[in-house]
Design a protein around this motif. Sequence first.
Motif, PDB file in Angstrom:
ATOM      1  N   HIS A 221      82.970  45.975  45.787  1.00  0.00           N
ATOM      2  CA  HIS A 221      81.858  45.802  44.850  1.00  0.00           C
ATOM      3  C   HIS A 221      80.718  46.760  45.175  1.00  0.00           C
ATOM      4  O   HIS A 221      79.612  46.616  44.654  1.00  0.00           O
ATOM      5  CB  HIS A 221      81.376  44.358  44.881  1.00  0.00           C
TER       6      HIS A 221
ATOM      7  N   CYS B 253      82.682  39.099  47.219  1.00  0.00           N
ATOM      8  CA  CYS B 253      83.759  39.066  48.211  1.00  0.00           C
ATOM      9  C   CYS B 253      83.924  37.658  48.787  1.00  0.00           C
ATOM     10  O   CYS B 253      85.004  37.273  49.208  1.00  0.00           O
ATOM     11  CB  CYS B 253      83.459  39.990  49.390  1.00  0.00           C
TER      12      CYS B 253
ATOM     13  N   CYS C 224      78.128  39.708  50.488  1.00  0.00           N
ATOM     14  CA  CYS C 224      78.570  40.075  49.133  1.00  0.00           C
ATOM     15  C   CYS C 224      79.098  38.812  48.451  1.00  0.00           C
ATOM     16  O   CYS C 224      80.148  38.311  48.807  1.00  0.00           O
ATOM     17  CB  CYS C 224      79.657  41.148  49.148  1.00  0.00           C
TER      18      CYS C 224
ATOM     19  N   CYS D 139      82.297  47.465  50.367  1.00  0.00           N
ATOM     20  CA  CYS D 139      83.335  46.575  49.854  1.00  0.00           C
ATOM     21  C   CYS D 139      83.715  47.027  48.447  1.00  0.00           C
ATOM     22  O   CYS D 139      83.087  47.924  47.896  1.00  0.00           O
ATOM     23  CB  CYS D 139      82.839  45.129  49.857  1.00  0.00           C
TER      24      CYS D 139
HETATM   25 ZN    ZN Z   1      82.130  42.672  47.779  1.00  0.00          ZN
END
Ligand code: ZN
Length: 314
Positions: free
Chosen positions: A153, A178, A175, A151
């Motif tokens: 991140h 997210c 996450c 993702c």
């Molecule tokens: Zn994320």
Amino acid sequence: MPVASANAHAIRGAIARLNDPNCSRFASQIRHTGGCRQPIHLRGKVEHWDRATGTLLHRYSTRLEPDGVLRVPCKTRRASRCPACAETYRADTYHLIRAGLIGGKGVPTSVTAHPCLFVTLTAPSFGPVHTRRQHNGSVLPCHPRRDAEPCPHGRVLSCTARHGADDDCLGEPLCPDCYDYTGSVLFNAVAPLLWKRFADALRRHLAKLGGLTLRNMRDQLVVSFAKVAEYQRRGVVHLHAVIRLDGPAGPISQPPAWATLDLLSQAVQHAVSVVTAKTPAHDGHPERVLRWGAQLDTRPITMDGELTDQAVAG
Ligand SMILES: [Zn+2]
Ligand SMILES: [Zn+2]
Ligand SMILES: [Zn+2]
């Protein structure tokens, strides 16, 4: 808990507990809490006096209990806090709403023949969370995604663990950056409105299926609801409801022949899919349109309780 992570302090504590002469009383307290993860510790005493004679009939003090406390279950409905209590309470919930609909006094047993559904309305997904899924008694991997891209991140949104029922991560996002926390909070806030709109849409759609106006339907049929809101592991609200079709005078009267279980189930599915609730833009957050999740569970139930266990298991 894996042995490797049990520290020396915990082990010493466990040994001391086993050697304590009060150990069986402790075990019995734990049994009575039904395996509660976070029992409430009560301290205090109760004395029963005979007012006429002024004699003490009975005295109970938590001082004589192990550690000087009486442990009672926390009774939370949030599985993330205490899976044991949430599970117990869920069964309670079902019986509660079932009893609410049956009504007890004055409600004839013929009501048990009315079309009736146990419905679970869920929230939409706000991002993947760690879950414990089971199939035929074996635990499945949590959220396996073979070719998952990281993702923004840098986290790979895949989890192949087979989580235990007590895993702390259950309900937590894969996450956190997210995960749409804002959406989940807004959803909880609009859930009562979504429910109201669902109930209205259900009535309207039933009338349509019966070829009636809403007003004319009232002369033939009323829809009885009983619902309870619960928190799922991820902290998002979902609703359990019992929905029953009654005749114009309520549970004492028969619904018309066209108002079948099938028709009710069709109308529920339609109503769940069409209703929305808007939240206004504020503080730089845009306006949002929220709706029920796609995961809808409807089960026919009989009011004599035959399918009780299946209905609760969901
Ligand atoms: Zn994320
Ligand atoms: Zn508990
Ligand atoms: Zn996981």
